[in-house]
Design a protein around this motif. Structure first.
Motif, short mmCIF file in Angstrom:
data_model
loop_
_atom_site.label_atom_id
_atom_site.label_comp_id
_atom_site.label_asym_id
_atom_site.label_seq_id
_atom_site.Cartn_x
_atom_site.Cartn_y
_atom_site.Cartn_z
N UNK A 1 -76.85 46.90 11.87
CA UNK A 1 -77.00 48.35 11.68
C UNK A 1 -76.68 48.72 10.23
N UNK A 2 -77.55 49.56 9.65
CA UNK A 2 -77.33 49.97 8.26
C UNK A 2 -77.47 51.48 8.05
N UNK A 3 -77.89 52.21 9.10
CA UNK A 3 -78.06 53.66 8.94
C UNK A 3 -77.45 54.41 10.11
N UNK A 4 -77.02 55.63 9.83
CA UNK A 4 -76.49 56.51 10.87
C UNK A 4 -77.57 56.80 11.90
N UNK A 5 -78.79 57.00 11.44
CA UNK A 5 -79.91 57.32 12.34
C UNK A 5 -80.11 56.23 13.39
N UNK A 6 -80.17 54.97 12.95
CA UNK A 6 -80.38 53.87 13.89
C UNK A 6 -79.20 53.73 14.83
N UNK B 1 -76.95 56.07 15.83
CA UNK B 1 -76.87 57.15 16.81
C UNK B 1 -78.00 57.08 17.83
N UNK B 2 -79.18 56.64 17.38
CA UNK B 2 -80.30 56.47 18.31
C UNK B 2 -79.97 55.40 19.35
N UNK C 1 -69.85 57.85 15.20
CA UNK C 1 -70.10 57.24 16.51
C UNK C 1 -69.01 57.57 17.52
N UNK C 2 -69.36 57.56 18.82
CA UNK C 2 -68.35 57.80 19.85
C UNK C 2 -67.38 56.63 19.96
N UNK C 3 -66.23 56.91 20.51
CA UNK C 3 -65.13 55.93 20.56
C UNK C 3 -65.45 54.73 21.44
N UNK C 4 -66.19 54.94 22.54
CA UNK C 4 -66.37 53.86 23.52
C UNK C 4 -67.27 52.73 23.03
N UNK C 5 -68.07 52.95 22.02
CA UNK C 5 -69.00 51.92 21.53
C UNK C 5 -68.25 50.90 20.67
N UNK D 1 -84.79 48.70 11.13
CA UNK D 1 -84.63 49.01 12.54
C UNK D 1 -85.72 49.98 13.00
N UNK D 2 -86.36 49.63 14.12
CA UNK D 2 -87.46 50.40 14.69
C UNK D 2 -86.92 51.13 15.92
N UNK D 3 -86.89 52.45 15.87
CA UNK D 3 -86.27 53.23 16.95
C UNK D 3 -86.94 53.01 18.30
#
Length: 205
Positions: free
Chosen positions: A8-13, A15-16, A48-52, A186-188
């Motif tokens: 992972x390198x982006x917030x978008x990827x 969070x998706x 990001x949420x805590x559980x991940x 990364x491809x959403x």
């Protein structure tokens, strides 16, 4: 079935992937085309949420340096993808994932001697230690069916083959990087398809 999206390198990827139901994300700090800095990872992890799980991937890195990166970025798990002896990394104080390159059943027979919280089964290294988009012969993993080892399966997985891989290996978690990318990014849509197929496979079983 638990899922980890690595590289992972982006917030978008990130969070998706979380919205699609991923259980873990991987951040590569070793030499790789997906390498990030501790500060770059922190910017993503803070959103990001805590559980991940926020997993840091390292190759033959010094334990003290890993601990510093983990504290800066906010990592929750450490993945050792080189020739490390896990006892040397317990001082970090986070769960350890030890990656094993699988070429034969002999590689899997070594698992009982590895002290780690999770074992990640991956294909043999190519240019980098992992993330090469190659799979190993999943039938080899039958030797660990009766083991208590918490297995994470990686190496050449994508939305098209993850169901078959899960059926053969029955891991705790599946891990994908290049299999959810297009032209190195990364491809959403691929992330969503991979997570859906992995989760649905376990429900069908």
């Amino acid at each position: 079935m638990k899922v980890k999206i690595c590289g992972i390198r982006t917030v978008e990827a990130a969070q998706h992937a979380v919205r699609c139901g991923t259980d873990a994300l991987g951040f590569v700090f070793a030499e790789s085309k997906r390498q990030v800095t501790a500060f770059e990872a922190k910017q993503i992890i803070d959103a990001l949420p805590e559980h991940v799980w926020k997993t840091g991937v390292f190759v033959n890195e010094d334990a003290a340096k890993i601990k510093k990166i983990a504290e800066t970025a906010g990592l929750t798990h450490i993945q050792l993808h080189g020739d490390e002896v896990t006892d040397d990394y317990r001082s970090i104080g986070l769960p350890l994932i030890k990656a094993i390159s699988v070429k034969s059943t002999e590689d899997l027979e070594k698992l009982e001697f590895i002290k780690a919280d999770y074992i990640l089964l991956d294909s043999p290294p190519a240019e980098y230690r992992g993330g090469n988009g190659l799979s190993f012969e999943w039938d080899l993993a039958k030797v660990i069916e009766k083991s208590d080892t918490k297995v994470i399966l990686a190496g050449g997985l994508d939305a098209g083959n993850v169901s078959k891989a899960i059926a053969k290996v029955n891991p705790l978690m599946v891990d994908v990087s290049s299999g959810v990318e297009t032209n190195g990014e990364k491809d959403l849509a691929k992330i969503k398809a991979f997570i859906n197929n992995a989760k649905n496979e376990r429900e069908e079983v």
